[in-house]
Write an enzyme that holds these catalytic residues in place. Structure first.
Site, short mmCIF file in Angstrom:
data_model
loop_
_atom_site.label_atom_id
_atom_site.label_comp_id
_atom_site.label_asym_id
_atom_site.label_seq_id
_atom_site.Cartn_x
_atom_site.Cartn_y
_atom_site.Cartn_z
CG ASP A 210 67.14 -19.94 -64.39
OD1 ASP A 210 68.22 -20.45 -64.06
OD2 ASP A 210 67.00 -18.73 -64.64
CG ASP A 211 69.57 -21.80 -61.03
OD1 ASP A 211 70.26 -21.97 -62.06
OD2 ASP A 211 69.80 -20.89 -60.22
CB CYS B 67 72.19 -18.73 -66.22
SG CYS B 67 71.49 -19.20 -64.63
CG HIS C 37 71.66 -14.31 -68.26
ND1 HIS C 37 71.97 -15.32 -67.38
CD2 HIS C 37 72.46 -13.27 -67.91
CE1 HIS C 37 72.90 -14.92 -66.55
NE2 HIS C 37 73.22 -13.67 -66.86
CG ASP D 29 69.69 -22.65 -66.53
OD1 ASP D 29 69.37 -23.42 -65.60
OD2 ASP D 29 69.85 -21.42 -66.36
CG ASN D 30 72.57 -23.92 -64.28
OD1 ASN D 30 72.60 -22.85 -64.87
ND2 ASN D 30 71.97 -24.06 -63.11
#
Length: 482
Positions: free
Chosen positions: A61-62, A101, A160, A299-300
């Site tokens: 994540d991130d 996300c 999410h 995710d990004n």
């Protein structure tokens, strides 16, 4: 207490009599904080395995594009995540479908551009918002299809994709769920209602461990419970998303880093790598290393200027999480399948997270699902097909857009540090082979290429649905209609 066996990065077994890598039946996909195991297309019938391969998708994540040691970062060692690249295929032009996300995860789970079904923005981070904001129930996840084919399917970590009952993971293709429903969570036990509860299935639970360790431990326990049947684990870590929290003993390892935000971030990344290492060791120790397809990705891009910056770095890419610049949508992406995919290879054609669903279904020996935008990457990654998997890749994020074809990218990005404000009025053109940092706009010099790419994007955009809900941050609604 979380524990893991420290080990050297995984290596491929080698048959000295034949000079060939030993065939295996597993492919591992690591995507940031989530791990998923997928069977390979021809594995179900291989002579050395009577069962379909497992699938593990690991999603971070991130995560910053430049922050793994395999990408050249010398501030932290990430040997376990790196091992997936060294023992599999490292895709160097890999993307996600959105620079934030929830929409990115919706695309990964369905194998379809999430804008087709209106999942364009994050659901509002409000408990029980009651607005029906989540992955539309008419969309099928690839885990829906794997579960129907007899797989044990587990989500460990961040969901999410909606808080209401109809969006719950156990109603969206998963037989087990351990994690949280919201878009972020504290790493230490907390009673603050902002974070929402942890769940096992539908039951609220409490855990004492640091959350990254707890998720790694749960994934290991899931492997143990499921090892006698084909399984798919979507391991969606919340690391290295804010809040910036890490055990003091872990952060002390980085005391030489002067920037306190960067110091905590690197310690969180080391915890993530250790948890991934525990999962890889569990697969190996259970005799499943050769029966598992693994994906790893984020995710990004890292949030460097907006959306709660966490100390990540995306260099040499331009932009941040929240941007259609390369820094928002281009991610680390590794695929490992011992004996099926060439170890230590680099694949440079553009690929996208949409391809995970199609690849997983093919690996499991299932027929391709209709309506997917992704493709089965296996014949591309092993060299059977030499053409590009995609003629075009597309992005729409409110008023931001982008399209890539070959080395060319047309992009209308954010020009500032605001979450949704200050979007470029005209698209810019870049040749990413020569200018990966997107510094030299060639739109004026190549109006023919601008027109070609804009026409292709317009045709794609005409197929899309309007956003089902607005872009909302802390109660503020942003005017972001495309």
């Amino acid at each position: 207490m979380f524990s893991m066996s420290r080990r050297e990065p995984l290596t491929h077994a080698h048959d000295s009599s034949s000079g060939l890598l030993r065939r295996t039946a597993a492919l591992i996909i690591v995507a940031g904080p989530a791990v998923l195991t997928i069977s390979a297309e021809n594995t179900a019938n291989s002579a050395d395995s009577e069962r379909r391969p497992n699938i593990v998708v690991i999603l971070a994540d991130d995560l910053g594009y430049a922050d793994l040691s395999v990408a050249g970062n010398t501030e932290v060692a990430t040997p376990h995540i790196d091992s997936i690249a060294r023992n599999g295929v490292r895709c160097t032009n890999a993307y996600v479908t959105c620079p934030v996300c929830s929409p990115s995860r919706a695309g990964l789970l369905t194998g379809r551009y999430q804008q087709r079904f209106g999942h364009e923005f994050n659901p509002a981070l409000v408990k029980n918002n009651g607005q029906g904001q989540g992955l539309p129930v008419e969309e099928r996840t690839f885990t829906d299809r794997l579960r129907a084919a007899g797989y044990a399917t587990s989500l460990v970590g961040k969901w999410h994709q909606g808080e209401e009952a109809q969006f719950h993971p156990l109603n969206r293709g998963f037989t087990e769920f351990f994690g949280f429903l919201l878009g972020w969570h504290s790493y230490f036990p907390s009673t603050d209602p902002e974070w929402g509860p942890l769940y096992r299935g539908h039951e609220r639970i409490t855990r004492d461990e640091y959350l990254t360790r707890a998720l790694g431990e749960e994934a290991c326990q899931t492997i143990e419970r499921s090892k006698d049947r084909p399984f798919c684990i979507y391991l969606a870590f919340n690391a290295v998303h804010t809040p910036l929290e890490v055990p003091k003993t872990s952060e002390a390892q980085f005391k030489g880093i002067q920037d306190p935000t960067r110091r905590t971030y690197l310690a969180m990344l080391k915890e993530l790598d250790d948890a991934v290492g525990a999962v890889l060791a569990k697969l190996r120790d259970s005799g499943l290393e050769d029966h598992t397809l693994i994906f790893f990705l984020s995710d990004n891009g890292g949030p460097t200027t907006k959306f709660s910056p966490n100390g990540a770095r995306n260099g040499p890419l331009r932009g941040s999480k929240g941007d259609t610049w390369e820094g928002g949508i281009r991610v680390p992406f590794f695929v490992e399948w011992n004996g099926r995919l060439p170890a230590g290879s680099v694949y440079a054609q553009p690929v996208i997270s949409l391809d995970i669903a199609a690849t997983a279904l093919a690996a499991a020996g299932l027929p391709p699902a209709s309506g997917l935008d992704g493709v089965n990457l296996l014949p591309y990654l092993d060299g059977q097909k030499t053409s590009a998997p995609h003629e075009f890749l597309y992005w729409r994020f409110g008023k931001q857009m982008a399209i890539r074809s070959g080395d060319w990218k047309l992009v209308r990005p954010s020009l500032g540090s605001g979450n949704y404000e200050n979007i470029a009025t005209e698209p810019m053109l870049f040749n990413l082979k020569d200018d990966v940092g997107e510094q030299h706009d060639l739109a004026a010099a190549r109006p023919d290429k601008v027109q070609q790419l804009q026409t292709a994007w317009n045709e794609w955009n005409a197929q899309l649905a309007p956003p089902r809900w607005p872009a909302t941050i802390k109660g503020k609604i942003f005017p972001v209609e495309p």
